[in-house]
Motif scaffolding. Structure first.
Motif, PDB file in Angstrom:
ATOM      1  N   LEU A 398     -39.388  32.978  41.288  1.00  0.00           N
ATOM      2  CA  LEU A 398     -38.788  33.758  42.377  1.00  0.00           C
ATOM      3  C   LEU A 398     -38.124  32.944  42.834  1.00  0.00           C
ATOM      4  CD1 LEU A 398     -39.169  35.779  43.860  1.00  0.00           C
ATOM      5  CD2 LEU A 398     -40.852  35.187  45.179  1.00  0.00           C
ATOM      6  N   PRO A 399     -38.345  31.715  43.254  1.00  0.00           N
ATOM      7  CA  PRO A 399     -36.862  30.669  43.468  1.00  0.00           C
ATOM      8  C   PRO A 399     -36.226  30.663  42.875  1.00  0.00           C
ATOM      9  CG  PRO A 399     -39.389  29.659  43.612  1.00  0.00           C
ATOM     10  CD  PRO A 399     -39.681  30.989  42.539  1.00  0.00           C
ATOM     11  N   LEU A 400     -36.536  30.758  41.785  1.00  0.00           N
ATOM     12  CA  LEU A 400     -35.182  30.608  40.263  1.00  0.00           C
ATOM     13  C   LEU A 400     -34.355  31.959  40.985  1.00  0.00           C
ATOM     14  CD1 LEU A 400     -36.733  28.973  37.862  1.00  0.00           C
ATOM     15  CD2 LEU A 400     -35.647  27.986  39.527  1.00  0.00           C
ATOM     16  N   LEU A 401     -34.934  32.781  40.521  1.00  0.00           N
ATOM     17  CA  LEU A 401     -34.427  34.393  39.965  1.00  0.00           C
ATOM     18  C   LEU A 401     -34.543  35.575  41.795  1.00  0.00           C
ATOM     19  CD1 LEU A 401     -35.105  34.966  36.268  1.00  0.00           C
ATOM     20  CD2 LEU A 401     -33.242  33.858  37.735  1.00  0.00           C
ATOM     21  N   GLY A 402     -35.124  34.879  42.873  1.00  0.00           N
ATOM     22  CA  GLY A 402     -35.530  36.129  43.572  1.00  0.00           C
ATOM     23  C   GLY A 402     -36.224  37.468  42.981  1.00  0.00           C
ATOM     24  N   ASN A 403     -35.948  38.379  43.484  1.00  0.00           N
ATOM     25  CA  ASN A 403     -36.149  39.755  43.162  1.00  0.00           C
ATOM     26  C   ASN A 403     -36.757  39.343  41.555  1.00  0.00           C
ATOM     27  OD1 ASN A 403     -39.021  41.492  44.277  1.00  0.00           O
ATOM     28  ND2 ASN A 403     -36.783  43.191  43.534  1.00  0.00           N
ATOM     29  N   HIS A 404     -35.642  39.779  41.206  1.00  0.00           N
ATOM     30  CA  HIS A 404     -35.276  39.832  39.681  1.00  0.00           C
ATOM     31  C   HIS A 404     -36.206  38.693  38.963  1.00  0.00           C
ATOM     32  CE1 HIS A 404     -32.160  41.921  39.201  1.00  0.00           C
ATOM     33  NE2 HIS A 404     -30.941  40.729  39.970  1.00  0.00           N
ATOM     34  N   GLY A 405     -36.658  37.990  39.543  1.00  0.00           N
ATOM     35  CA  GLY A 405     -37.689  36.781  38.803  1.00  0.00           C
ATOM     36  C   GLY A 405     -39.107  37.422  38.575  1.00  0.00           C
ATOM     37  N   LEU A 406     -38.829  38.012  40.478  1.00  0.00           N
ATOM     38  CA  LEU A 406     -40.843  38.715  40.507  1.00  0.00           C
ATOM     39  C   LEU A 406     -40.967  40.039  39.468  1.00  0.00           C
ATOM     40  CD1 LEU A 406     -42.886  38.807  41.748  1.00  0.00           C
ATOM     41  CD2 LEU A 406     -41.806  40.156  44.050  1.00  0.00           C
ATOM     42  N   TRP A 407     -39.602  40.804  38.821  1.00  0.00           N
ATOM     43  CA  TRP A 407     -40.352  41.862  38.210  1.00  0.00           C
ATOM     44  C   TRP A 407     -40.002  41.112  36.469  1.00  0.00           C
ATOM     45  CZ3 TRP A 407     -41.514  45.911  39.032  1.00  0.00           C
ATOM     46  CH2 TRP A 407     -41.194  47.267  40.114  1.00  0.00           C
ATOM     47  N   LEU A 408     -39.575  40.259  36.031  1.00  0.00           N
ATOM     48  CA  LEU A 408     -39.461  39.318  34.935  1.00  0.00           C
ATOM     49  C   LEU A 408     -41.413  38.912  34.859  1.00  0.00           C
ATOM     50  CD1 LEU A 408     -38.525  38.795  32.086  1.00  0.00           C
ATOM     51  CD2 LEU A 408     -37.630  36.808  33.568  1.00  0.00           C
ATOM     52  N   SER A 409     -42.100  38.273  36.025  1.00  0.00           N
ATOM     53  CA  SER A 409     -43.130  37.865  35.893  1.00  0.00           C
ATOM     54  C   SER A 409     -43.820  38.865  36.042  1.00  0.00           C
ATOM     55  CB  SER A 409     -43.483  37.341  36.883  1.00  0.00           C
ATOM     56  OG  SER A 409     -43.275  37.603  37.996  1.00  0.00           O
ATOM     57  N   PHE A 410     -43.779  39.864  36.356  1.00  0.00           N
ATOM     58  CA  PHE A 410     -44.134  41.267  36.194  1.00  0.00           C
ATOM     59  C   PHE A 410     -44.762  41.802  34.368  1.00  0.00           C
ATOM     60  CE2 PHE A 410     -45.836  45.632  37.034  1.00  0.00           C
ATOM     61  CZ  PHE A 410     -47.641  45.343  37.519  1.00  0.00           C
ATOM     62  N   LEU A 411     -43.258  42.004  34.155  1.00  0.00           N
ATOM     63  CA  LEU A 411     -43.283  42.279  32.613  1.00  0.00           C
ATOM     64  C   LEU A 411     -44.086  42.193  31.734  1.00  0.00           C
ATOM     65  CD1 LEU A 411     -41.489  44.794  33.894  1.00  0.00           C
ATOM     66  CD2 LEU A 411     -40.363  45.082  32.284  1.00  0.00           C
ATOM     67  N   ALA A 412     -44.176  40.812  32.150  1.00  0.00           N
ATOM     68  CA  ALA A 412     -44.215  39.494  31.160  1.00  0.00           C
ATOM     69  C   ALA A 412     -45.716  39.600  31.314  1.00  0.00           C
ATOM     70  CB  ALA A 412     -44.142  38.305  31.588  1.00  0.00           C
ATOM     71  N   PHE A 413     -46.624  39.813  32.059  1.00  0.00           N
ATOM     72  CA  PHE A 413     -47.623  39.825  32.523  1.00  0.00           C
ATOM     73  C   PHE A 413     -47.967  41.355  31.649  1.00  0.00           C
ATOM     74  CE2 PHE A 413     -50.903  42.443  35.473  1.00  0.00           C
ATOM     75  CZ  PHE A 413     -52.109  41.687  35.023  1.00  0.00           C
ATOM     76  N   ASN A 414     -47.874  42.302  31.780  1.00  0.00           N
ATOM     77  CA  ASN A 414     -48.412  43.341  31.312  1.00  0.00           C
ATOM     78  C   ASN A 414     -47.949  43.062  29.959  1.00  0.00           C
ATOM     79  OD1 ASN A 414     -48.900  44.940  33.243  1.00  0.00           O
ATOM     80  ND2 ASN A 414     -47.086  46.014  33.469  1.00  0.00           N
ATOM     81  N   ALA A 415     -46.989  42.504  28.547  1.00  0.00           N
ATOM     82  CA  ALA A 415     -46.720  42.407  27.537  1.00  0.00           C
ATOM     83  C   ALA A 415     -48.275  41.667  26.888  1.00  0.00           C
ATOM     84  CB  ALA A 415     -45.017  42.088  27.473  1.00  0.00           C
ATOM     85  N   LEU A 416     -48.005  40.355  27.407  1.00  0.00           N
ATOM     86  CA  LEU A 416     -49.347  39.371  28.085  1.00  0.00           C
ATOM     87  C   LEU A 416     -50.381  40.314  27.337  1.00  0.00           C
ATOM     88  CD1 LEU A 416     -49.933  36.559  26.947  1.00  0.00           C
ATOM     89  CD2 LEU A 416     -50.197  36.395  29.241  1.00  0.00           C
ATOM     90  N   ARG A 417     -50.708  40.874  28.204  1.00  0.00           N
ATOM     91  CA  ARG A 417     -52.177  42.096  27.871  1.00  0.00           C
ATOM     92  C   ARG A 417     -52.118  42.613  26.790  1.00  0.00           C
ATOM     93  NH1 ARG A 417     -51.770  45.696  32.668  1.00  0.00           N
ATOM     94  NH2 ARG A 417     -53.360  46.823  31.913  1.00  0.00           N
TER      95      ARG A 417
END
Length: 444
Positions: A398-417
């Protein structure tokens, strides 16, 4: 032998039934999105998320019921099937009544944690005050849906969900535009729809097992082994769901820290994610019923074939979602709001929604497979690990990419599941399946 046609006959009505569920949220969003000012939509977004915590947090009532009913159905044990439903309905009513008693502190606490602006929180409070009164009915609806899916009565599940959404649409238009109740009317309309669904589902449940009810005895309902199994399954699913909802809440909180406009834009985009999740979950729910039935019948080849066929069709559905979102994303945003600032802000993050189906499909399908096999402990452990990973990724990106970073981390969360459940599957879902098929309740 299980065929592609049978999988589609199971999955497609469930897909349609599931797609009617986010229609309630989409209708609420569209009505609020055409009220003057982003605070109304932000308020409905916060209030809707609160009910995700309060209702979806008890989603084990649907998931646990599906697994237990499907296995009883596969064994041909109608009395065990009926007893499982009665236990689940009793639990749903008890939880719903507790939510009514604790509504004020719960609503205040959760809205405070979500961190919206003062005006958005005020609108969310109005929404929640109208909707909370249907809590027991909404939870009973989860049990009824789980029973229908477990018995593979998918067309009836579709009809019931259509009824709920038709009532919701009519009530929200009446309460907001007819009576001028604003956001409070949106919440009350959803409550009325839940009540209609409970009435119809109760009648259907009673008529479907008319011969089984007189044979049920208190001793059967209080069977210690069955109760321990029910509590264990429900606890594992509850922890898993609580972790998922905590991750969603964390997502909303980080969006709210970026202002009402970003919060409202993320709320619009979450409708894309919700439609995708409910659609792909149709294949997961089909897997729950088919896997549960195979486990109950002790049919190991049938179990493996159910997993393979459901997985293939789910990935095809994910690709279709990705193409639709890539081509029609801006048009869909335009349907949900007429506010130019919201459209522009949401449009900047639309590419993430085109990637979401591919990143998430394995997680959704494996959820259904593990629930149908009632291997819920592994499901819980995987979610705990992935939730911690999402927390770390979001704080870093989030500090690096803003809301784009938030969405990226959320998609990574689902993929890891999906990855963690795939690795856990060989040593869990096939472990206790026997080889001799049992009877099945084809007349249920």
């Amino acid at each position: 032998m299980l065929t592609h046609r049978r999988v589609l006959a199971m999955a497609l009505p469930i897909v349609l039934a599931n797609l009617t569920q986010p229609l309630m949220s989409a209708v609420d969003t569209a009505v609020a999105g055409h009220l003057p000012g982003p605070e109304y939509l932000a308020g409905v977004a916060l209030g809707g998320l609160l009910f995700s915590f309060l209702f979806w947090g008890f989603g084990f009532l649907r998931m646990g019921t599906t697994g237990l009913v499907a296995q009883a159905w596969g064994k041909g044990d109608e009395q065990a099937l009926a007893a499982s439903v009665v236990r689940a309905v009793s639990l749903a009513l008890a939880i719903g009544l507790a939510l009514l008693v604790l509504q004020r502190p719960l609503i205040t606490l959760v809205l405070g944690l979500l961190g919206g602006s003062a005006e958005a929180t005020r609108q969310a409070m109005a929404y929640c005050s109208g909707r909370i009164w249907a809590a027991p009915l909404a939870l009973v609806n989860y049990v009824v849906l789980g029973w229908l899916l477990g018995c593979q009565r998918v067309r009836m599940a579709l009809a019931l969900q259509i009824l709920i959404n038709v009532v919701n649409l009519g009530a929200v238009l009446l309460f907001v535009h007819g009576f001028g109740l604003g956001v409070a009317g949106i919440g009350a309309a959803t409550a009325v729809a839940d009540g209609a669904g409970t009435l119809a589902g109760g009648i259907l449940l009673w008529r479907s097992h008319r011969a089984a009810w007189p044979r049920l005895r208190l001793a059967v309902l209080r069977d210690a082994a069955a109760m321990r199994r029910l509590v264990g399954i429900n606890f594992h699913i509850f922890v898993r769901t609580a972790c998922l909802l905590a991750s969603m809440g964390w997502f909303a909180h980080l969006g709210a820290t970026q202002g009402d406009l970003v919060l409202a834009a993320n709320a619009l985009l979450l409708n894309f994610l919700t439609f995708m999740a409910f659609g792909l979950d149709g294949f997961a729910h089909a897997a729950e019923a088919l896997v549960g039935s195979a486990v109950g019948a002790g049919d190991r080849p049938g179990l493996r074939r159910a997993v393979r066929l459901c997985m293939g069709w789910a990935f095809g559905g994910a690709l279709a979602y990705a193409l639709v979102y890539l081509a029609a994303g801006p048009w869909i945003v335009g349907l949900l709001t007429d506010q130019a600032a919201l459209r522009e802000t949401a449009g900047r993050f639309l590419p993430w929604l085109a990637l979401a189906p591919i990143a998430s499909v394995a997680a959704y399908l494996y959820d259904g497979i593990f629930i149908g096999a009632t291997q819920t402990r592994a499901l819980m452990r995987a979610m705990l690990v992935c939730g911690l990973a999402f927390l770390a990724l979001s704080l870093a990106l989030l500090p690096l990419l803003g809301n784009h970073g938030l969405w990226l981390s959320f998609l990574a969360f689902n993929a890891l599941r999906g990855v963690t459940l795939h690795l856990a599957a060989p040593r869990t879902i096939y472990r206790e399946v026997r080889s001799a098929p049992a009877a099945r309740l084809d007349n249920v």
